[in-house]
Structure formats: C-alpha cells, structure tokens
Motif scaffolding. Structure first.
Motif, PDB file in Angstrom:
ATOM      1  N   ILE B 260     -21.046  -3.746  -7.787  1.00 41.97           N
ATOM      2  CA  ILE B 260     -19.069  -3.926  -8.067  1.00 41.97           C
ATOM      3  C   ILE B 260     -19.228  -4.315  -9.959  1.00 41.97           C
ATOM      4  N   PHE B 261     -18.101  -3.000 -10.062  1.00 39.67           N
ATOM      5  CA  PHE B 261     -17.809  -3.105 -10.736  1.00 39.67           C
ATOM      6  C   PHE B 261     -16.155  -3.220 -11.084  1.00 39.67           C
ATOM      7  N   ARG B 262     -16.303  -4.420 -12.047  1.00 40.67           N
ATOM      8  CA  ARG B 262     -14.548  -5.084 -12.512  1.00 40.67           C
ATOM      9  C   ARG B 262     -13.491  -4.629 -13.697  1.00 40.67           C
ATOM     10  N   VAL B 269     -21.545   1.551 -16.366  1.00 38.33           N
ATOM     11  CA  VAL B 269     -21.454   1.998 -15.062  1.00 38.33           C
ATOM     12  C   VAL B 269     -22.456   3.256 -15.161  1.00 38.33           C
ATOM     13  N   ILE B 270     -22.406   4.061 -15.940  1.00 34.06           N
ATOM     14  CA  ILE B 270     -23.636   4.756 -15.705  1.00 34.06           C
ATOM     15  C   ILE B 270     -24.706   4.909 -15.776  1.00 34.06           C
ATOM     16  N   GLU B 271     -24.961   3.962 -16.551  1.00 33.86           N
ATOM     17  CA  GLU B 271     -26.526   3.080 -16.994  1.00 33.86           C
ATOM     18  C   GLU B 271     -27.098   1.948 -16.229  1.00 33.86           C
ATOM     19  N   THR B 272     -25.792   1.485 -15.013  1.00 33.71           N
ATOM     20  CA  THR B 272     -26.243   0.996 -14.755  1.00 33.71           C
ATOM     21  C   THR B 272     -26.796   1.523 -12.281  1.00 33.71           C
ATOM     22  N   ILE B 273     -25.777   2.703 -13.038  1.00 30.08           N
ATOM     23  CA  ILE B 273     -26.283   3.359 -11.206  1.00 30.08           C
ATOM     24  C   ILE B 273     -27.300   4.430 -11.377  1.00 30.08           C
ATOM     25  N   CYS B 291     -13.523   4.183 -20.506  1.00 31.52           N
ATOM     26  CA  CYS B 291     -12.528   4.171 -19.793  1.00 31.52           C
ATOM     27  C   CYS B 291     -13.562   3.298 -18.920  1.00 31.52           C
ATOM     28  N   THR B 292     -12.124   3.163 -18.130  1.00 34.37           N
ATOM     29  CA  THR B 292     -13.094   1.398 -17.187  1.00 34.37           C
ATOM     30  C   THR B 292     -12.712   1.839 -15.985  1.00 34.37           C
ATOM     31  N   ILE B 293     -13.642   1.496 -14.665  1.00 35.79           N
ATOM     32  CA  ILE B 293     -13.073   1.471 -13.193  1.00 35.79           C
ATOM     33  C   ILE B 293     -13.474  -0.132 -13.062  1.00 35.79           C
TER      34      ILE B 293
END
Lengths: 191, 333
Positions: B260-262, B269-273, B291-293
């Motif tokens: 879940i990304f907010r 994001v990249i690190e988590t994935i 950039c955010t997603i």
C-alpha cells in the motif's frame, strides 16, 4: 468557506483532531461524489477519499500551497485518474493471460439513482472524450476558474474554453429530446 | 461568431461559468435575440451545466460512518506511537526468576539443550519458504533466512533461533512456552502472530506484532511488551528497547505481496518492492526518486507492478532478465 478553511488548516497543522473532523465532514460527500464520477464503484470512490484525508492528516497539511479544499480535490482527482490507468494495465495483463476476457469494465453501471436527469447527465458525462471530461469536471466539481484549470493542466485558457464548450455541446446534443420535454415540463410547473 | 454551435457553446459556457467578457456578452445577446430556437438552445445548455454541478450530491455517502472509520484508522496509527510500557514489576521478577532458573539449571539444562527432541532446521536462500514446525507453529521465512527449532520435553519449552526475517503464527499449547531468540533478543510469545527481523549485521532487531501480544527482552534488560499493531525495536549497540512511530503497512509484504503506497516517494516504493521480488526495479533518472505515487498492489507480478508505475509516472520500460529499468524524467501526474 475558504476563510474558515484557512483557520482549520492552521489547527490541523497543530494536530487538532476536531478541526480535521470539521473539514472531513464538510467535504466528504462532495469528494465521494466527485471520485464516483471517475470510478465505477462506490467503495473504491470512498477509499480514494479516505486515503486523501489520511495523507492530509498524517502530513499535518504540509504541502498545501493553495487551500485545503483545492488540495483534497486535486488529490482525489489524481488518485482517481491513476486508479483508472492502473485498472487498464491490470486488464491488459489479464487479457494477455486469458487471451479472451469477457466484458470490459469500462462502462459505468451506477445503480443507485436519485433523479432521471442527473442519471442521464452522469451517463453523458462518462461518454465525453477524456480531456474534455476532465476539464469539465474540474470546472463543475472543483469550481476552478478557467485560468486555474489551465495552469494545473499546463494548457492554454483558450483550450479550456473550447473544451468546456465542447462538453456542453456534446452533452446537450445527446440529451436534446429529453431536455426539450424536460424544460417544457418544468416551465409548465411554474406557469 | 455566427451560428457555429461550437463557438456558441463555448460562449455560453463562459457566460454560465462567469468567465465572459463584455464584448463576448454582447455577441451572445445578439445571437440570442436572433431566434426563439437560439434561446431554447441556451436554456438546454444551461440545464446541462447546472445539473452537472448538482451531481456533487447525487449519491449519498454515510459521512458519520466514514468518519468513524477514519478515526479508527488515525488512532490505530497513533497508538503505535504511544509510550513504551515497561513490564510490570511482577513480570520483571518472573523473568528474573526464570533466568535464574535457567542459570541454576546450568549443566543439566545445558545437556537437555544439547539433546533436544524434534530438532528442525529450515533455511531459505533465493526464495521465501513456508513451513510448519513439529508443534504446529507456522513459519514464513523471508529470503536468505534460517531458523532452528528445538523442543525440550523436560522443560516443556519450544525454542527457536532466527537469522534473517520470519513471520510466525504460534500454535497455542498451554504450559508449553514458546521462546524465540534473535541475536541477543528473547521474544516470548503469548499466543499470537508476529514478524521478526534480525538480519546478520543489522544493528536492530524488529518485532512487529500482527495479533496478540509478545514480551521482548534480553538477559540484561527486562524489555517491553509489544501489542497488536505495534513494532518493538531493540538497538543492539545502545541496548535499548523502543516502539517505532512509523506504521509501515508494508511490513508483511514479503509474505503477502500486498503493498500500500499513499503519496509515497518512488525511492521508498522501489526499495520496498525490491525487497520482495527477485527481478529488481531501477530508476534510470535519480530525479524520479522524488516523484510520489498512490497505489495498492495485491499479489501482482513484477511486470504488472512495473507497468502500473510506468503508466502513472509516464515512464518507459526496459527489461532484462534480472532488472526492469524505468526510464523518463518528469514527475507528471
């Protein structure tokens, strides 16, 4: 509205939950309805709105340059547009895997209908070209001025004018027969 | 402007939106005066314009119910930032006593540990690993992790040593203690599901409790209790326990593949994935890291994830066997 928003933004920045509640309750309905014009599913629309409020609260309103209202609306709009894109990507992959995929989830099948004209207009709205629909909604739902829409989307004011004109023309043409009888009916009520 | 309905619709739109100039207003008035048909057209467009705004309250959503949900969500998060509650004095003595017992059991205990029953070792390398221990406890191992399980029938004690990261669903067995050791931290379960990160070389041991409650302590420190939804962290250098304020919703992503990304920055994001998938995502341009997603991934393939990110941020994709390169510059929404 904007003036009291400013006060509440200050309170939210200070971590005041009561102020957050006021803002939440002020815009929740409208934002859900706005998200719902993009997304086919009520629950999905509500989740997008909840997420926007969650971000507002957790960041204590940092990153708001205009107003709380504009911030929430633009977040809901962007998330909704993204959710649509994401769905298309997922669908593409699913189709590749399944080769055939019955019935694309493109069309919006809203079930709860309160008013026939509203229903017809909501449907006509869905049929507008993408850019045209976006601009029209930003004006009608977010109540943004033409110049504000232009700067947000990085397009000219002239384009905004034309697109809104186009939206009105297409929708009116589509609803022409219904509108004719509707207006006669309405005027006869007031005579 | 004449009878060109495109231009007229634009003018009417500007009039209704309050964006019309005096000159344009005059043109519009002139056009309206030409025929009843034109006036009817104006009324119809106005009806569309007005009704579309009333779609704002077209559907009714339950605001009070939504607020209740919202409150729960923000409080669940804040709860995780509450003060660290120390173990009660009683528990302290109990811990001390059990340690004393352990020590005084000395030689005897040592011999039992050396000859425990049901000894099991589970290790994972490049993939995650799921296993059930002899007592029924379920273990989900992250990559490059291992556990050693021993059961001591005399002490009625289940003991597990962990290297790396694993998620545990403890099989409830009354009077049979479950104790997990990770580095120098001891985690004692009180009927629960929890996740432990104890990577070799890491300064921290992290215990996230999904449900139930655990006690974490060391030989020298009575430690803390960690409740459902909380994360307890032990700093191996400072030898202190804390609870983290960050509520990482993606802590179990290696197990569930739900992310879940907010409005989250791409760098994180990249690190988590990348912690979860063998094929790694990489951003060609560092500027895109900021950039955010906002997106939720539910057990999706890395290809779908990459495509969705690319579509959202207007990036292009280049694939190799081990890597997906995301190319592009702008943070366009």
């Amino acid at each position: 509205v904007e003036l009291s928003d400013e006060k509440e933004l200050e309170s939210i920045r200070a971590g005041d939950e009561a102020a957050f509640e006021v803002v939440f309750k002020r815009y929740y309905q409208t934002l859900c309805n706005y998200a719902y014009t993009y997304l086919p599913d009520r629950e999905e629309a509500e989740e997008v709105v909840q997420s926007a409020f969650l971000v507002l609260w957790e960041r204590r309103g940092s990153g708001i340059h205009t107003s709380v209202k504009a911030y929430l609306f633009s977040m809901v709009r962007n998330s909704s547009l993204n959710a649509i894109k994401h769905k298309k990507v997922r669908q593409k992959h699913a189709e590749e895997q399944l080769a055939t995929h019955p019935g694309a989830a493109e069309s919006v099948a809203h079930t709860v209908i309160s008013n026939e004209l509203e229903e017809r207009i909501a449907k006509a709205l869905q049929k507008l070209p993408e850019q045209c629909r976006l601009i029209f909604k930003m004006n009608r739902f977010e109540e943004l001025k033409y110049a504000e829409i232009a700067s947000e989307l990085n397009i000219s004011v002239k384009t905004v004018e034309n697109q809104i004109g186009k939206a009105l023309k297409i929708m009116r043409d589509q609803l022409r027969d219904y509108l004719t009888t509707f207006l006669i009916m309405m005027s006869s009520l007031f005579l | 402007v004449t009878n060109d309905f495109d231009d007229i619709a634009t003018l009417i739109g500007k009039d209704l939106a309050g964006e019309i100039s005096n000159e344009e207003q005059a043109t519009l008035q002139h056009w309206l005066s030409l025929s009843e048909e034109n006036q009817q057209y104006y009324r119809q467009v106005k009806q569309v314009f007005d009704t579309s705004a009333s779609l704002k309250s077209w559907q009714s959503f339950d605001t009070d119910e939504a607020w209740r949900k919202m409150r729960e969500r923000i409080h669940a998060r804040q709860g995780r930032q509450d003060n660290v509650r120390m173990l009660s004095r009683m528990t302290y003595w109990r811990v001390a006593a059990s340690l004393l017992l352990l020590l005084s059991a000395g030689y005897l205990g040592y011999r039992y540990w050396l000859t425990p029953q049901d000894r099991v070792t589970v290790a994972s390398r490049t993939t995650t690993e799921q296993n059930t221990l002899p007592d029924g406890t379920q273990v989900f191992l992250n990559k490059s992790s291992s556990i050693a399980y021993e059961y001591n029938p005399v002490k009625k004690k289940r003991r597990v040593k962990l290297k790396g990261e694993a998620f545990f669903r403890i099989a409830e067995q009354k009077e049979e203690q479950f104790v997990l050791e990770a580095h120098d931290v001891i985690i004692e379960d009180i009927g629960t599901t929890f996740n432990v990160k104890a990577w070799p070389g890491s300064q921290q041991v992290e215990v996230y409790v999904e449900s139930g409650e655990v006690a974490i302590y060391t030989v020298d420190n009575p430690g803390i209790r960690v409740l459902a939804g909380e994360t307890g962290v032990y700093d191996r250098l400072k030898k202190t326990f804390t609870k983290t304020g960050t509520s990482d919703e993606n802590i179990l992503a290696y197990k569930t593949r739900v992310f879940i990304f907010r409005d989250t920055e791409m760098s994180s994001v990249i690190e988590t994935i990348n912690e979860v998938y063998p094929v790694k995502l990489r951003l060609e341009n560092k500027a895109v890291e900021q950039c955010t997603i906002t997106v939720t991934f539910q057990d999706e393939t890395i290809d779908v994830i990459a495509d969705i990110i690319a579509e959202t941020l207007k990036l292009t994709i280049e694939k190799t066997e081990t890597e997906i390169l995301l190319k592009g510059n702008e943070c366009s929404k």
